[in-house]
Design a protein around this motif. Structure first.
Motif, mmCIF file in Angstrom:
data_model
loop_
_atom_site.group_PDB
_atom_site.id
_atom_site.type_symbol
_atom_site.label_atom_id
_atom_site.label_comp_id
_atom_site.label_asym_id
_atom_site.label_seq_id
_atom_site.Cartn_x
_atom_site.Cartn_y
_atom_site.Cartn_z
ATOM 1 N N ASN A 130 0.822 -1.212 0.000
ATOM 2 C CA ASN A 130 0.000 0.000 0.000
ATOM 3 C C ASN A 130 0.857 1.264 0.000
ATOM 4 O O ASN A 130 0.506 2.271 -0.627
ATOM 5 C CB ASN A 130 -0.962 -0.010 1.188
ATOM 6 C CG ASN A 130 -0.240 -0.060 2.530
ATOM 7 O OD1 ASN A 130 0.960 -0.288 2.598
ATOM 8 N ND2 ASN A 130 -0.990 0.155 3.609
ATOM 9 N N THR A 185 -5.069 3.149 2.644
ATOM 10 C CA THR A 185 -5.418 3.350 1.240
ATOM 11 C C THR A 185 -6.845 3.927 1.108
ATOM 12 O O THR A 185 -7.103 4.802 0.281
ATOM 13 C CB THR A 185 -5.317 2.032 0.469
ATOM 14 O OG1 THR A 185 -4.006 1.517 0.633
ATOM 15 C CG2 THR A 185 -5.574 2.239 -1.018
ATOM 16 N N LEU A 191 -5.996 3.241 -6.628
ATOM 17 C CA LEU A 191 -6.297 3.165 -5.201
ATOM 18 C C LEU A 191 -7.588 2.389 -4.951
ATOM 19 O O LEU A 191 -7.670 1.580 -4.014
ATOM 20 C CB LEU A 191 -6.413 4.569 -4.607
ATOM 21 C CG LEU A 191 -5.110 5.381 -4.552
ATOM 22 C CD1 LEU A 191 -5.396 6.828 -4.185
ATOM 23 C CD2 LEU A 191 -4.145 4.771 -3.545
#
Length: 408
Positions: free
Chosen positions: A370, A406, A393
């Motif tokens: 991430n 995220t 994302l």
């Protein structure tokens, strides 16, 4: 990111690569502090040249015939003809059954073919005839060590030291046996006597310092080494060991001085240069720190972590040209995500957005996480590719719903 946290590991490697010779380690540093006794043992005893020479001298004194037969047994064993070695020793014993040296030679032949049981019996018979026969005492102690009878081995070495108080090797071997049975206090006493017996010798000092460290007394080990410093200031093993104990008690100034001396004595050792650089950085000497890192990189260009550190420092002070010179082309390190990430940062700062996005994507592909995805998204966003960033994302967040970073 603090170098001091890594120094103990690095220092251990430096110690192993030092310049002071220690000979065969059968009862030396590794045997006393790091590893169990060896699985095999050499002819006569543990194979240390000094002890073998001393015991051969005793056999020479036993008479010309004994010395000759001993040489024949050794020669046959050395060329791998174990049957011949056994036959020579057995024939000599048949002629001289009351001679302890004859029984010893049978043991020597048994050792050569790894017959521990017969070696044990032969050495025991030699001692039954002459309880003070040092070659048999030492050889039986070796057999006892191999069989895990450490207390018995220690007793045998103690007897040698009692009979011959100047037999330095007996003190070291006794210490090794006591360590093997985990009696570190007694082992330390043996080594303290060895240090007194051989003033100016490095080996017993090092062994004693290591043992003190193992017993949880790094300050005592450092004090011991400091007391011997005048004799060993050019001994790299001594300096590295002293630096190790200095670091264990957070005496970074002493460690810095010792690694500075090591860097002078071993100017082509990249590991020492990197370690010295970390100490210089933590002492506030930024110029010296970077200089040592560059020296390490000149010695060993494959030190990617050192290259990364120098390039990151250059980026932080906005020396992008210097950082580029250190990193070279991204194709010079196509599989190193950390160096590629720095190249991406430089491309972004120099307003090359497409290149920055491409490099950031390669970083994410090499090391998907991430953190690397968010870095990619930020570079995409800065390049005006907001929809791509959001799509990346969103796809990750859907696959990893627990990833709040995220999602945010």
């Amino acid at each position: 990111d603090n170098y001091v946290a890594q120094l103990r590991i690095r220092t251990a490697a430096v110690i192993q690569g030092g310049s002071a010779p220690s000979g065969d380690d059968s009862s030396s540093i590794a045997a006393i502090t790091l590893r169990p006794p060896p699985a095999k043992f050499a002819l006569l005893d543990t194979g240390r040249p000094a002890k073998v020479a001393a015991d051969e001298a005793l056999l020479q004194a036993a008479g010309a015939e004994t010395a000759r037969v001993y040489s024949e047994v050794r020669a046959a064993a050395d060329r791998g003809d174990f049957d011949a070695a056994q036959a020579i020793a057995a024939a000599y014993l048949e002629r001289r059954p009351q001679d302890p040296a004859a029984h010893l030679l049978v043991g020597v032949a048994a050792v050569a073919r790894q017959d521990v049981a017969q070696a044990f019996q032969a050495y025991s018979q030699a001692l039954a005839l002459d309880p003070g026969f040092v070659p048999a005492l030492r050889s039986l102690a070796t057999v006892q060590m191999l069989q895990g009878n450490y207390a018995e081995a220690a007793q045998l070495q103690a007897k040698i030291a009692e009979l011959y108080p100047q037999d330095y090797q007996a003190y070291l071997a006794a210490a090794a046996a006591e360590v093997a049975r985990n009696d570190l206090a007694t082992a330390q006493r043996w080594l303290e006597q060895a240090v007194k017996l051989r003033p100016g010798a490095y080996e017993p000092v090092e062994l004693l310092a290591r043992l003190m460290g193992r017993r949880g007394d790094p300050a005592g080990a450092l004090a011991l080494l400091n007391g011997q410093s005048a004799q060993f200031e050019d001994n790299t093993k001594f300096l590295a060991l002293r630096a190790r104990f200095a670091l264990e008690i957070d005496d970074e100034a002493s460690a810095l001085a010792d690694f500075g001396r090591l860097a002078t004595l071993l100017p082509r050792d990249a590991l020492i240069a990197v370690t010295y650089a970390g100490l210089l950085r933590d002492s506030g000497d930024t110029q010296g720190y970077e200089g040592e890192l560059r020296r390490a990189l000149e010695i060993e260009p494959r030190l990617d972590e050192t290259r990364e550190e120098l390039a990151a420092n250059a980026v932080m002070r906005n020396d992008l040209a210097g950082a580029r010179a250190l990193l070279g082309s991204p194709e010079d390190h196509p599989d190193n995500p950390r160096l590629l990430a720095l190249s991406a940062v430089i491309a972004s700062k120099e307003n090359r957005p497409d290149e920055a996005v491409e490099l950031a994507r390669r970083v994410f592909e090499l090391a998907p996480s991430n953190v690397n995805l968010i870095a990619l998204a930020r570079v995409q966003w800065a390049a005006g590719r907001e929809k791509e960033a959001l799509a990346e994302l969103a796809a990750w967040a859907k696959a990893h719903p627990e990833d709040l970073l995220t999602l945010n």
